[in-house]
Design an enzyme around this catalytic site. Structure first.
Site, PDB file in Angstrom:
ATOM      1  N   ASP A   6      -9.307   6.025  -4.945  1.00 53.48           N
ATOM      2  CA  ASP A   6      -8.347   7.111  -5.181  1.00 53.48           C
ATOM      3  C   ASP A   6      -8.930   8.508  -4.942  1.00 53.48           C
ATOM      4  O   ASP A   6      -8.186   9.491  -4.978  1.00 53.48           O
ATOM      5  CB  ASP A   6      -7.785   7.012  -6.619  1.00 53.48           C
ATOM      6  CG  ASP A   6      -8.892   6.926  -7.685  1.00 53.48           C
ATOM      7  OD1 ASP A   6      -8.722   6.171  -8.663  1.00 53.48           O
ATOM      8  OD2 ASP A   6      -9.929   7.603  -7.542  1.00 53.48           O
ATOM      9  N   HIS A  50     -15.809   0.407  -2.141  1.00 54.15           N
ATOM     10  CA  HIS A  50     -14.633  -0.357  -1.689  1.00 54.15           C
ATOM     11  C   HIS A  50     -13.768   0.447  -0.738  1.00 54.15           C
ATOM     12  O   HIS A  50     -12.596   0.149  -0.558  1.00 54.15           O
ATOM     13  CB  HIS A  50     -13.792  -0.827  -2.895  1.00 54.15           C
ATOM     14  CG  HIS A  50     -14.439  -1.986  -3.611  1.00 54.15           C
ATOM     15  ND1 HIS A  50     -13.981  -2.471  -4.813  1.00 54.15           N
ATOM     16  CD2 HIS A  50     -15.527  -2.738  -3.305  1.00 54.15           C
ATOM     17  CE1 HIS A  50     -14.740  -3.481  -5.196  1.00 54.15           C
ATOM     18  NE2 HIS A  50     -15.698  -3.658  -4.307  1.00 54.15           N
ATOM     19  N   CYS A  53     -10.042  -1.912  17.612  1.00 59.64           N
ATOM     20  CA  CYS A  53     -11.004  -1.095  18.380  1.00 59.64           C
ATOM     21  C   CYS A  53     -11.915  -0.261  17.487  1.00 59.64           C
ATOM     22  O   CYS A  53     -12.747   0.498  17.977  1.00 59.64           O
ATOM     23  CB  CYS A  53     -10.252  -0.173  19.347  1.00 59.64           C
ATOM     24  SG  CYS A  53      -9.434   1.211  18.517  1.00 59.64           S
ATOM     25  N   TYR A 101       0.818  -1.217   0.000  1.00 60.40           N
ATOM     26  CA  TYR A 101       0.000   0.000   0.000  1.00 60.40           C
ATOM     27  C   TYR A 101       0.849   1.264   0.000  1.00 60.40           C
ATOM     28  O   TYR A 101       0.423   2.298  -0.508  1.00 60.40           O
ATOM     29  CB  TYR A 101      -1.001  -0.012   1.165  1.00 60.40           C
ATOM     30  CG  TYR A 101      -2.266  -0.700   0.747  1.00 60.40           C
ATOM     31  CD1 TYR A 101      -2.462  -2.056   1.005  1.00 60.40           C
ATOM     32  CD2 TYR A 101      -3.219  -0.029  -0.025  1.00 60.40           C
ATOM     33  CE1 TYR A 101      -3.597  -2.709   0.553  1.00 60.40           C
ATOM     34  CE2 TYR A 101      -4.350  -0.670  -0.484  1.00 60.40           C
ATOM     35  CZ  TYR A 101      -4.535  -2.015  -0.200  1.00 60.40           C
ATOM     36  OH  TYR A 101      -5.637  -2.666  -0.667  1.00 60.40           O
ATOM     37  N   CYS A 124      -8.801   0.673  12.513  1.00 57.45           N
ATOM     38  CA  CYS A 124      -8.195  -0.258  13.469  1.00 57.45           C
ATOM     39  C   CYS A 124      -9.110  -1.467  13.635  1.00 57.45           C
ATOM     40  O   CYS A 124     -10.281  -1.322  14.008  1.00 57.45           O
ATOM     41  CB  CYS A 124      -8.019   0.438  14.823  1.00 57.45           C
ATOM     42  SG  CYS A 124      -7.332  -0.674  16.069  1.00 57.45           S
ATOM     43  N   ASN A 129     -13.276   2.489  -6.974  1.00 54.07           N
ATOM     44  CA  ASN A 129     -11.938   3.048  -6.809  1.00 54.07           C
ATOM     45  C   ASN A 129     -11.781   3.680  -5.423  1.00 54.07           C
ATOM     46  O   ASN A 129     -12.752   4.133  -4.825  1.00 54.07           O
ATOM     47  CB  ASN A 129     -11.646   4.090  -7.899  1.00 54.07           C
ATOM     48  CG  ASN A 129     -11.746   3.481  -9.294  1.00 54.07           C
ATOM     49  OD1 ASN A 129     -11.620   2.260  -9.443  1.00 54.07           O
ATOM     50  ND2 ASN A 129     -12.020   4.302 -10.281  1.00 54.07           N
ATOM     51  N   GLY A 148     -14.928   1.527 -17.231  1.00 53.08           N
ATOM     52  CA  GLY A 148     -13.617   1.064 -16.763  1.00 53.08           C
ATOM     53  C   GLY A 148     -13.667   0.005 -15.690  1.00 53.08           C
ATOM     54  O   GLY A 148     -12.907   0.059 -14.719  1.00 53.08           O
ATOM     55  N   ALA A 183     -11.824   5.552 -21.715  1.00 51.91           N
ATOM     56  CA  ALA A 183     -12.831   6.271 -20.923  1.00 51.91           C
ATOM     57  C   ALA A 183     -12.729   7.781 -21.130  1.00 51.91           C
ATOM     58  O   ALA A 183     -13.736   8.457 -21.404  1.00 51.91           O
ATOM     59  CB  ALA A 183     -12.639   5.928 -19.444  1.00 51.91           C
TER      60      ALA A 183
HETATM   61  N1  APR Z   1     -10.481   3.213 -20.677  1.00 52.03           N
HETATM   62  C1  APR Z   1     -11.396   2.199 -20.672  1.00 52.03           C
HETATM   63  N2  APR Z   1     -11.184   1.005 -20.061  1.00 52.03           N
HETATM   64  C2  APR Z   1     -10.006   0.829 -19.450  1.00 52.03           C
HETATM   65  C3  APR Z   1      -8.991   1.825 -19.414  1.00 52.03           C
HETATM   66  C4  APR Z   1      -9.274   3.057 -20.061  1.00 52.03           C
HETATM   67  N3  APR Z   1      -8.397   4.064 -20.082  1.00 52.03           N
HETATM   68  N4  APR Z   1      -7.934   1.323 -18.717  1.00 52.03           N
HETATM   69  C5  APR Z   1      -8.267   0.068 -18.342  1.00 52.03           C
HETATM   70  N5  APR Z   1      -9.503  -0.237 -18.775  1.00 52.03           N
HETATM   71  C6  APR Z   1     -10.268  -1.467 -18.531  1.00 52.03           C
HETATM   72  C7  APR Z   1      -9.432  -2.732 -18.425  1.00 52.03           C
HETATM   73  O1  APR Z   1      -9.235  -3.302 -19.695  1.00 52.03           O
HETATM   74  C8  APR Z   1     -10.311  -3.609 -17.530  1.00 52.03           C
HETATM   75  O2  APR Z   1     -11.252  -4.349 -18.310  1.00 52.03           O
HETATM   76  O3  APR Z   1     -10.851  -1.317 -17.235  1.00 52.03           O
HETATM   77  C9  APR Z   1     -11.080  -2.602 -16.670  1.00 52.03           C
HETATM   78  C10 APR Z   1     -10.577  -2.578 -15.233  1.00 52.03           C
HETATM   79  O4  APR Z   1     -10.947  -3.807 -14.641  1.00 52.03           O
HETATM   80  P1  APR Z   1     -10.215  -4.247 -13.294  1.00 52.03           P
HETATM   81  O5  APR Z   1      -8.752  -4.075 -13.458  1.00 52.03           O
HETATM   82  O6  APR Z   1     -10.769  -5.596 -12.912  1.00 52.03           O
HETATM   83  O7  APR Z   1     -10.682  -3.146 -12.219  1.00 52.03           O
HETATM   84  P2  APR Z   1     -12.033  -3.121 -11.399  1.00 52.03           P
HETATM   85  O8  APR Z   1     -13.173  -3.647 -12.230  1.00 52.03           O
HETATM   86  O9  APR Z   1     -12.163  -1.778 -10.814  1.00 52.03           O
HETATM   87  O10 APR Z   1     -11.732  -4.177 -10.203  1.00 52.03           O
HETATM   88  C11 APR Z   1     -12.715  -4.304  -9.199  1.00 52.03           C
HETATM   89  O11 APR Z   1     -11.168  -5.633  -7.908  1.00 52.03           O
HETATM   90  O12 APR Z   1      -9.109  -6.022  -6.977  1.00 52.03           O
HETATM   91  C12 APR Z   1     -10.354  -5.528  -6.742  1.00 52.03           C
HETATM   92  O13 APR Z   1     -10.863  -3.965  -5.094  1.00 52.03           O
HETATM   93  C13 APR Z   1     -10.294  -4.077  -6.374  1.00 52.03           C
HETATM   94  O14 APR Z   1     -11.955  -2.365  -6.792  1.00 52.03           O
HETATM   95  C14 APR Z   1     -11.183  -3.388  -7.406  1.00 52.03           C
HETATM   96  C15 APR Z   1     -12.060  -4.525  -7.882  1.00 52.03           C
END
Ligand code: APR
Length: 241
Positions: A108, A123, A134, A71, A131, A106, A187, A231
């Site tokens: 972020d 998420h 507690c 992290y 913690c 996300n 995305g 996106a």
């Molecule tokens: N524009 C469009 N699509 C995109 C772009 C972009 N610029 N960049 C990446 N992608 C696509 C990838 O091809 C993929 O299919 O976005 C998708 C992201 O999928 P993941 O990587 O699985 O992310 P996400 O769906 O958010 O994952 C869900 O998994 O690990 C856990 O907690 C984590 O919140 C996360 C959850």
């Protein structure tokens, strides 16, 4: 049926206008253009790190230092990240009254920094640490924080595999998906439950689905529109459509 062509943005604009209210569900794919890697694309985090070793609550209990190393890297990437055109376009669509809320997987905080107001973080967020001993929550400003109340090592305020999602956030997200005339997914590979069940919530209540995602998702066949593109570019073009 899915439709891919050069007038995707026009088609998407039409769907958003006619299928109100529109709720947006975003995943890591909307933040890659801000320099934050996603998880499952060929350059994703899980191709370099085994989620079973770094992203489960058991892994954290077993070796909190190791999980905090992971992290600390993510904190660095997030600190440098700025909202991109995709985040900004969604905030503008909310201002125009065309997007009711953004449900995001996300952590972020870029949607809020782009100006989106109704953001549901299902998420959790990297902004806080919690913690396990507690329940204390504190702002997260460095790795390996110790609980100010009981001294235990705190965990990042993000949902790890094996943990429950924040109940209020998931309830609100489900309600929004149920009431949505259009759920616009941006995305996300839609592979992680329970969030990946939100499109089903919309469809079964008679709403429609639109997906902007590079690569396939399990819902592509049930989307009124699938845009297999970036996106940022797609959402900025949408604003002008
Ligand atoms: N524009 C469009 N699509 C995109 C772009 C972009 N610029 N960049 C990446 N992608 C696509 C990838 O091809 C993929 O299919 O976005 C998708 C992201 O999928 P993941 O990587 O699985 O992310 P996400 O769906 O958010 O994952 C869900 O998994 O690990 C856990 O907690 C984590 O919140 C996360 C959850």
């Amino acid at each position: 049926m899915a439709f891919v062509g050069e007038n995707d943005a026009a088609r998407l604009a039409q769907l958003i206008r006619t299928r109100q209210p529109c709720v947006v569900l975003t995943g890591a794919g909307i933040s890659t253009e801000s320099g934050i890697p996603d998880f499952r694309s060929p350059t994703g985090i899980w191709t370099q790190y085994d989620p079973m070793e770094y992203a489960t609550i058991d892994a954290f209990r077993r070796d909190p230092g190791k999980v905090w190393e992971f992290y600390a890297l993510r904190l660095e990437a997030l600190a440098k990240a700025e909202p991109n055109a995709g985040h900004l376009a969604l905030a503008e669509l909310e201002r125009r009254g065309l997007v009711r809320a953004v449900v995001t997987q996300n952590i972020d905080g870029l949607h809020q920094r782009a100006g989106s107001r109704e953001v549901i973080e299902v998420h959790g967020s990297i902004r806080t640490a919690t913690c396990l001993a507690c329940g204390e929550e504190t702002p997260l400003d460095r790795a390996l924080p110790l609980c100010p109340r009981c001294g235990e090592i705190m965990k990042p305020g993000v949902v790890m595999f094996g943990e429950l999602l924040p109940v209020g956030a998931m309830e609100r997200a489900t309600e929004l998906a149920h009431e949505a005339g259009l759920l616009l997914v941006v995305g996300s590979a839609l592979e992680v439950y329970p969030v990946a069940a939100l499109p089903e919530e919309t469809l079964s209540a008679g709403g429609a689905l639109a997906i902007v995602n590079r690569g396939p998702t399990g819902y592509d066949g049930r989307a009124d529109l699938k845009v297999d593109g970036g996106a940022g570019e797609t959402l900025s073009t949408l604003l002008r459509a």
